[in-house]
Scaffold this active site. Structure first.
Site, short mmCIF file in Angstrom:
data_model
loop_
_atom_site.label_atom_id
_atom_site.label_comp_id
_atom_site.label_asym_id
_atom_site.label_seq_id
_atom_site.Cartn_x
_atom_site.Cartn_y
_atom_site.Cartn_z
N CYS A 268 0.87 -1.17 0.00
CA CYS A 268 0.00 0.00 0.00
C CYS A 268 0.91 1.23 0.00
O CYS A 268 2.07 1.13 -0.42
CB CYS A 268 -0.97 -0.03 1.19
SG CYS A 268 -0.24 0.08 2.82
N HIS B 75 13.38 -15.51 12.91
CA HIS B 75 12.86 -15.55 14.28
C HIS B 75 11.34 -15.59 14.37
O HIS B 75 10.80 -16.13 15.33
CB HIS B 75 13.37 -14.33 15.07
CG HIS B 75 14.81 -14.44 15.45
ND1 HIS B 75 15.39 -13.68 16.45
CD2 HIS B 75 15.81 -15.23 14.97
CE1 HIS B 75 16.67 -14.00 16.58
NE2 HIS B 75 16.96 -14.92 15.67
C1 RB5 Z 1 -3.85 5.41 0.65
O1 RB5 Z 1 -3.80 6.80 0.53
C2 RB5 Z 1 -3.11 4.98 1.90
O2 RB5 Z 1 -3.84 5.37 3.03
C3 RB5 Z 1 -2.91 3.48 1.90
O3 RB5 Z 1 -2.24 3.10 0.76
C4 RB5 Z 1 -2.08 2.93 3.04
O4 RB5 Z 1 -0.86 3.58 3.14
C5 RB5 Z 1 -2.75 2.80 4.35
O5 RB5 Z 1 -2.15 2.37 5.33
#
Ligand code: RB5
Length: 151
Positions: free
Chosen positions: A73, A106
């Protein structure tokens, strides 16, 4: 374990919109390494809710459809929080190779998360390679890992 063949692992991968470009790079890298990888998406940069994709990948790993999962993400953090809600998942966010190695030796981590807004492509590939190649040490660490699930 003498029979650990890191190239034989089945990997589930997923991302949200923020992780899309890095996920594409990692999928291509896994293909180059000839590692079996299934892409849970997303498949473009349109806004996507990271909890949905992270849960899907984590459940597939917890159900033993895959050996390990990689979820990307923006920060690597939201998807890690979500994945760790799934019983049997030990997800870690790693942006350097020491943590990637330790999370395997670990902690027997079975999901790796990274933030595409944090890490560059080349280092992300190194982190993935280190994480996939490193075997769990077992022994005293198995006792501790079992305690995570209350055993
Ligand atoms: C998206 O803007 C962002 O919030 C997501 O990709 C992530 O980093 C959330 O933890």
């Amino acid at each position: 374990m003498a029979d650990f063949d890191w190239k034989k692992q089945k990997i589930a991968i997923g991302c949200d919109h923020a992780g899309f470009d890095l996920k594409q790079e990692i999928v291509a890298y896994l293909k180059k390494l000839e590692i079996d990888c299934y892409d849970f998406g997303v498949f473009d940069r349109s806004p996507a809710d990271y909890p949905s994709i992270a849960k899907e990948v984590a459940l597939a790993v917890a159900d033993h459809e895959f050996d390990k999962g990689i979820i990307i993400c923006g920060s690597g953090l939201g998807v890690c929080i979500v994945a760790n809600k799934v019983v049997g998942i030990r997800a870690v966010t790693c942006h350097e190779t020491y943590s990637a190695r330790m999370s395997r030796t670990h902690n027997d981590a079975n999901v790796l998360t990274m933030g595409a807004r944090v890490i560059g492509v080349d280092l992300a590939k190194d982190v993935v390679l280190t994480w996939l190649k490193t075997e769990f040490e077992g022994g005293r660490h198995q006792v501790r890992v079992s305690m995570i699930e209350g055993n």
